[in-house]
Design a protein around this motif. Sequence first.
Motif, short mmCIF file in Angstrom:
data_model
loop_
_atom_site.label_atom_id
_atom_site.label_comp_id
_atom_site.label_asym_id
_atom_site.label_seq_id
_atom_site.Cartn_x
_atom_site.Cartn_y
_atom_site.Cartn_z
N ILE A 120 -6.75 -3.88 5.44
CA ILE A 120 -7.20 -4.94 6.46
C ILE A 120 -6.32 -5.89 7.74
N SER A 121 -6.00 -6.30 8.30
CA SER A 121 -4.73 -7.43 9.12
C SER A 121 -5.71 -8.04 10.63
N GLY A 122 -4.93 -9.13 10.80
CA GLY A 122 -5.31 -9.88 11.93
C GLY A 122 -6.50 -10.41 12.03
N THR A 123 -7.62 -10.48 10.93
CA THR A 123 -8.91 -11.12 10.89
C THR A 123 -8.29 -12.98 11.30
N ASP A 124 -7.34 -13.17 10.95
CA ASP A 124 -6.99 -14.68 10.51
C ASP A 124 -7.99 -15.21 9.74
N ALA A 144 -14.37 -6.71 4.44
CA ALA A 144 -13.85 -6.99 3.90
C ALA A 144 -12.58 -7.87 4.30
N LEU A 145 -11.55 -8.10 3.44
CA LEU A 145 -11.03 -9.49 3.51
C LEU A 145 -9.50 -9.02 3.46
N ASP A 146 -8.83 -9.75 4.68
CA ASP A 146 -7.79 -8.93 4.78
C ASP A 146 -7.15 -8.44 3.81
N TYR A 183 -8.13 -4.08 13.40
CA TYR A 183 -8.00 -4.54 12.83
C TYR A 183 -7.49 -3.65 11.38
N LEU A 184 -6.66 -2.67 11.12
CA LEU A 184 -6.23 -1.80 10.30
C LEU A 184 -4.49 -1.20 10.85
N SER A 185 -4.01 -1.57 9.37
CA SER A 185 -2.43 -1.45 9.48
C SER A 185 -2.59 -0.50 9.05
#
Length: 192
Positions: A120-124, A144-146, A183-185
């Motif tokens: 998970i990424s980009g959710t600040d 789900a957290l970054d 928001y997925l990498s």
Amino acid sequence: MVIVFYKNLVVNKLPLSFSSKMGSMQTFQKVWRAFLTLPVFFSAVGLGLLFLVFGFILLGLLTPSTPADQYPTAPLTVVAGATSTPYIPTATPTRAPTVTSDLHSSPMPGMIGLGSTVQISGTDGSGLNIRSGPGLGTEIRFVALDSEVFEVQDGPEVIDDITWWYLVTPLDEGRSGWAASNYLSLVASQEN
């Protein structure tokens, strides 16, 4: 102390043997009054303090003194904390992917596909809603957290102009659901 007790017994004219001449309660009360005199009380307190001081002195003499430089030191192990995987932007397709058997069996390099590991990424820091089904109208199962890592097990499904992937946590299959690909990498792909 024995002398004071004996003196009180003689002064109160209490016989040394408890006979049946007096009631047992009266005998008890007279013996108790003989013990509750000031000299007996101060003698008991004095003996108690004397034993306490003697105990502390004995404790100080029996405890071995160890210099400060001879104390054992505990080993300190430093464990590095978890770090986040750097965000590497992936190529965004201009049109939504279609469900085909080729896409499911072997994703293109750098693209999310079945068997891929994503995070998970980009959710600040606000986290990503993991849902019970694809689409914004489905129930949110958990957030789900970054930097949290998942394995892709199904998808893609395009609903509400968003590409959705079914994710499962590798260590806890109970934490699973559908997530928006925005928001997925990609962390790593399964190699064939």
